[in-house]
Design a protein around this motif. Structure first.
Motif, short mmCIF file in Angstrom:
data_model
loop_
_atom_site.label_atom_id
_atom_site.label_comp_id
_atom_site.label_asym_id
_atom_site.label_seq_id
_atom_site.Cartn_x
_atom_site.Cartn_y
_atom_site.Cartn_z
N ASP A 57 0.86 -1.18 0.00
CA ASP A 57 0.00 0.00 0.00
C ASP A 57 0.90 1.23 0.00
O ASP A 57 2.11 1.14 0.24
CB ASP A 57 -0.90 -0.02 1.24
N GLN A 89 -5.41 3.12 -2.93
CA GLN A 89 -6.57 3.91 -3.35
C GLN A 89 -6.15 5.22 -3.98
O GLN A 89 -6.97 5.94 -4.54
CB GLN A 89 -7.45 4.22 -2.12
N LYS A 112 -7.01 0.20 -5.93
CA LYS A 112 -7.84 -0.82 -5.29
C LYS A 112 -9.27 -0.81 -5.81
O LYS A 112 -9.85 -1.87 -6.06
CB LYS A 112 -7.83 -0.62 -3.78
N ASP A 113 -9.84 0.37 -5.96
CA ASP A 113 -11.25 0.43 -6.33
C ASP A 113 -11.48 0.21 -7.82
O ASP A 113 -12.63 0.24 -8.28
CB ASP A 113 -11.88 1.74 -5.88
N ARG A 114 -10.41 -0.01 -8.59
CA ARG A 114 -10.56 -0.24 -10.03
C ARG A 114 -10.23 -1.68 -10.42
O ARG A 114 -10.29 -2.03 -11.61
CB ARG A 114 -9.68 0.74 -10.81
N ALA A 116 -11.57 -5.03 -10.67
CA ALA A 116 -12.91 -5.61 -10.62
C ALA A 116 -12.89 -7.11 -10.34
O ALA A 116 -13.82 -7.65 -9.75
CB ALA A 116 -13.64 -5.35 -11.94
#
Length: 219
Positions: A57, A89, A112-114, A116
């Motif tokens: 991270d 993120q 992280k949020d991409r 899928a």
């Protein structure tokens, strides 16, 4: 693969460890901050047991700013062959550009949020461990910055910039051909034109594809 995980969220850290273990990989260490990551890799290196890849991270204790990225930069300086996949993120451009400029092979940066699908993450991890470069398109977009003022880049056509952007994501010519609906030969011609406009002459000592991507990222 032998993997070291650096993630301050205990839930996500344990989840990554479990995920990697279920897929047959060995997590040799899991730490919660950048200093612990550097210390653990130093310990493993002393035992001639460097991992294949680190998953780190970016924002970790104590400051929750860019500790993970700075640790990754230090580790790549000490151990150039160590694969590093940043999984965050956030996009941090300053140190990320330095990390890529120090040698883009074996470096990845995913948001992280991409991500899928788990398979996408595992594929990226394997590619980084194998020495490839894997960048999320959003990371590429935000890293552009100073590259927009590069005279050579300004000479590129929209299609050539599109091809170079996909090169920066780590795509092969074959993958680019499928994504932009061109023949393989047409993609090769675009790549050759990019090298010419960026004045990257053939040289056995350099990898023109990596050099072109570094120019694109403003490195």
């Amino acid at each position: 693969m032998r993997v070291v995980v650096a993630e301050d969220s205990a839930v996500l850290r344990d989840g990554l460890v479990a995920l990697l273990g279920r897929r047959g990989h060995e997590v040799v260490a899991a730490v919660a901050d950048g200093d612990a990551l550097v210390a653990e890799i130093t310990r493993l290196a002393a035992s001639d047991a460097l991992p294949d890849v680190v998953v780190a991270d970016i924002r970790m204790p104590p400051g929750f700013s860019d500790e993970g990225l700075r640790a990754a930069l230090e580790l790549r300086t000490r151990h150039p062959g160590l694969g590093v996949l940043l999984f965050s993120q956030y996009v941090e451009t300053r140190y990320a550009s330095r990390l890529l400029a120090g040698g883009a092979a074996g470096v990845g940066y995913l948001l992280k949020d991409r991500v899928a699908e788990v398979s996408d993450f595992m594929d990226a991890l394997a590619r980084v461990a194998a020495g490839e470069t894997v960048l999320d398109p959003e990371v590429v977009s935000q890293l552009l910055g100073a590259s927009r003022s590069d005279d050579g880049l300004l000479r590129l056509t929209p299609r050539e910039r599109e091809v170079l952007g996909l090169m920066a994501e780590g795509r092969s010519n074959g993958a680019i051909a499928e994504l932009v609906h061109l023949s393989y030969g047409a993609v090769e011609k675009n790549v050759a034109s990019i090298f010419t406009k960026l004045e990257l002459a053939p040289d056995a000592a350099d990898h023109r594809r990596v050099l072109a991507v570094l120019r694109y990222l403003g490195a």
